[in-house]
Design a protein around this motif. Structure first.
Motif, PDB file in Angstrom:
ATOM      1  N   THR A  69       1.065  -1.027   0.007  1.00 35.47           N
ATOM      2  CA  THR A  69      -0.119  -0.170  -0.062  1.00 35.47           C
ATOM      3  C   THR A  69       0.925   1.359   0.007  1.00 35.47           C
ATOM      4  O   THR A  69       1.960   1.481   0.627  1.00 35.47           O
ATOM      5  CB  THR A  69      -0.909  -0.012   1.207  1.00 35.47           C
ATOM      6  OG1 THR A  69      -1.608  -1.272   1.111  1.00 35.47           O
ATOM      7  CG2 THR A  69      -1.803   1.179   1.269  1.00 35.47           C
TER       8      THR A  69
ATOM      9  N   SER B 198     -10.776  -0.411   1.677  1.00 31.23           N
ATOM     10  CA  SER B 198      -9.764  -0.181   2.781  1.00 31.23           C
ATOM     11  C   SER B 198      -9.367  -1.622   3.397  1.00 31.23           C
ATOM     12  O   SER B 198      -8.088  -1.250   3.934  1.00 31.23           O
ATOM     13  CB  SER B 198     -10.333   0.594   3.904  1.00 31.23           C
ATOM     14  OG  SER B 198     -11.691   0.003   4.075  1.00 31.23           O
ATOM     15  N   GLU B 199     -10.011  -2.460   3.289  1.00 31.09           N
ATOM     16  CA  GLU B 199      -9.481  -3.894   3.824  1.00 31.09           C
ATOM     17  C   GLU B 199      -8.271  -4.147   2.933  1.00 31.09           C
ATOM     18  O   GLU B 199      -7.250  -4.680   3.552  1.00 31.09           O
ATOM     19  CB  GLU B 199     -10.438  -4.851   3.913  1.00 31.09           C
ATOM     20  CG  GLU B 199     -11.547  -5.025   4.603  1.00 31.09           C
ATOM     21  CD  GLU B 199     -12.470  -6.112   4.644  1.00 31.09           C
ATOM     22  OE1 GLU B 199     -12.386  -6.780   3.577  1.00 31.09           O
ATOM     23  OE2 GLU B 199     -13.436  -5.946   5.548  1.00 31.09           O
TER      24      GLU B 199
ATOM     25  N   LEU C 130      -5.168  -1.803   4.218  1.00 32.21           N
ATOM     26  CA  LEU C 130      -4.270  -2.471   5.185  1.00 32.21           C
ATOM     27  C   LEU C 130      -3.780  -3.848   5.299  1.00 32.21           C
ATOM     28  O   LEU C 130      -2.622  -4.207   5.696  1.00 32.21           O
ATOM     29  CB  LEU C 130      -5.685  -2.752   6.525  1.00 32.21           C
ATOM     30  CG  LEU C 130      -6.419  -1.451   6.750  1.00 32.21           C
ATOM     31  CD1 LEU C 130      -7.421  -1.874   7.947  1.00 32.21           C
ATOM     32  CD2 LEU C 130      -5.261  -0.691   7.683  1.00 32.21           C
ATOM     33  N   HIS C 131      -4.505  -4.827   4.214  1.00 33.46           N
ATOM     34  CA  HIS C 131      -3.696  -6.013   4.026  1.00 33.46           C
ATOM     35  C   HIS C 131      -2.402  -5.900   3.418  1.00 33.46           C
ATOM     36  O   HIS C 131      -1.327  -6.469   3.667  1.00 33.46           O
ATOM     37  CB  HIS C 131      -4.745  -6.745   3.004  1.00 33.46           C
ATOM     38  CG  HIS C 131      -4.104  -7.980   2.561  1.00 33.46           C
ATOM     39  ND1 HIS C 131      -4.161  -9.232   3.383  1.00 33.46           N
ATOM     40  CD2 HIS C 131      -3.425  -8.397   1.260  1.00 33.46           C
ATOM     41  CE1 HIS C 131      -3.469 -10.217   2.524  1.00 33.46           C
ATOM     42  NE2 HIS C 131      -3.025  -9.666   1.326  1.00 33.46           N
TER      43      HIS C 131
ATOM     44  N   ARG D  32      -0.893  -5.530   7.674  1.00 28.77           N
ATOM     45  CA  ARG D  32      -1.964  -6.334   8.306  1.00 28.77           C
ATOM     46  C   ARG D  32      -2.453  -7.185   7.865  1.00 28.77           C
ATOM     47  O   ARG D  32      -3.756  -7.327   7.435  1.00 28.77           O
ATOM     48  CB  ARG D  32      -2.897  -5.189   8.895  1.00 28.77           C
ATOM     49  CG  ARG D  32      -2.383  -4.268   9.678  1.00 28.77           C
ATOM     50  CD  ARG D  32      -3.069  -3.543  10.386  1.00 28.77           C
ATOM     51  NE  ARG D  32      -2.427  -2.220  10.830  1.00 28.77           N
ATOM     52  CZ  ARG D  32      -3.200  -0.928  11.494  1.00 28.77           C
ATOM     53  NH1 ARG D  32      -4.378  -1.074  11.567  1.00 28.77           N
ATOM     54  NH2 ARG D  32      -2.635   0.136  12.000  1.00 28.77           N
TER      55      ARG D  32
ATOM     56  N   TYR E 259      -7.535   9.191   1.781  1.00 28.13           N
ATOM     57  CA  TYR E 259      -6.630   9.036   3.036  1.00 28.13           C
ATOM     58  C   TYR E 259      -6.372  10.274   3.385  1.00 28.13           C
ATOM     59  O   TYR E 259      -5.756  11.327   2.832  1.00 28.13           O
ATOM     60  CB  TYR E 259      -5.373   8.226   2.618  1.00 28.13           C
ATOM     61  CG  TYR E 259      -4.596   7.916   3.898  1.00 28.13           C
ATOM     62  CD1 TYR E 259      -5.058   6.908   4.678  1.00 28.13           C
ATOM     63  CD2 TYR E 259      -3.549   8.460   4.116  1.00 28.13           C
ATOM     64  CE1 TYR E 259      -4.544   6.477   6.078  1.00 28.13           C
ATOM     65  CE2 TYR E 259      -2.743   7.963   5.277  1.00 28.13           C
ATOM     66  CZ  TYR E 259      -3.526   7.023   6.222  1.00 28.13           C
ATOM     67  OH  TYR E 259      -2.605   6.647   7.435  1.00 28.13           O
TER      68      TYR E 259
END
Ligand SMILES: Cc1cc2nc3c(=O)[nH]c(=O)nc-3n(C[C@H](O)[C@H](O)[C@H](O)COP(=O)(O)O)c2cc1C
Length: 193
Positions: A54, A98-99, A102-103, A107, A166
């Protein structure tokens, strides 16, 4: 360039003058610059494994030739991959991804299914707002980061999808500004670029 009509007033709250820039103040101030969110992807030629990271430090640079850049932390694993691989891709995330952001930011969620389309040997995220496939053009050291400039070889976009934003360390959705509509009622031409 219009002349400025100046009037002096007090500085903003939390102003740091000269000297050492406090890292937290740096993050706070620079975090006030709203951006989109991208995932940089590439395939490591050493093991053939696709990798993603990301990044919001993404900038459109030049139209002739078509260049864009991503700023990668010097210790980011993706830096090793893009140093070895000839190509990388940037997928611009949509507001419900958004998942995924984060992935790909450390995370990792083992249950997350990631749909990709392979373009010029590089996986791009299928449901993104836009994607760019780039050939590595230049890597330039910049402090604790490295600027990765890419020559855009292919791109795609979907106007129907809204981007993920963001700002201030959080994800947001965009809302159009009424001001823009007042200033450019004839729309829909973009104001810049
Ligand atoms: C919204 C968001 C934006 C980010 N932007 C960047 C960026 O532009 N450059 C960067 O190097 N890391 C950025 N990061 C951090 C990396 O995604 C994160 O450190 C990642 O885990 C690095 O992968 P690695 O630990 O495998 O090297 C961002 C993280 C988030 C959540």
């Amino acid at each position: 360039m219009p002349l400025m009509n100046l009037t002096e007033s007090a500085p903003l709250a939390h102003t740091t003058v000269h000297g050492e820039i406090d890292p937290d103040a740096f993050r706070q101030a620079l975090g006030r610059f709203a951006s989109g969110v991208t995932v940089v992807t590439s395939v490591d030629p050493v093991d053939g494994r696709p990798q993603g990271m990301t990044a919001n430090a993404f900038v459109s640079v030049s139209l002739e030739p078509p260049l864009a850049l991503v700023s990668l932390a010097r210790n980011a694993r993706m830096l090793d991959v893009v140093t070895r691989a000839p190509r990388f891709a940037v997928s611009i995330l949509h507001e419900r991804q958004s998942e995924l952001a984060l992935h790909f930011a450390g995370r990792s969620d083992p249950d997350l299914t990631i749909e990709v389309t392979v373009r010029a040997g590089v996986p791009v995220l299928s449901e993104s707002v836009a994607y760019l496939v780039m050939r590595r053009h230049e890597l330039r050291a910049a402090g604790d980061h490295v600027l990765l400039l890419g020559l855009i070889e292919e791109l795609g976009f979907d106007e129907a999808r809204a981007p993920l934003a963001y700002y201030g360390g959080r994800f947001h959705r965009l809302a159009p500004s009424d001001h823009t509509l007042e200033l450019w009622p004839e729309g829909p031409e973009p104001i810049w670029m």
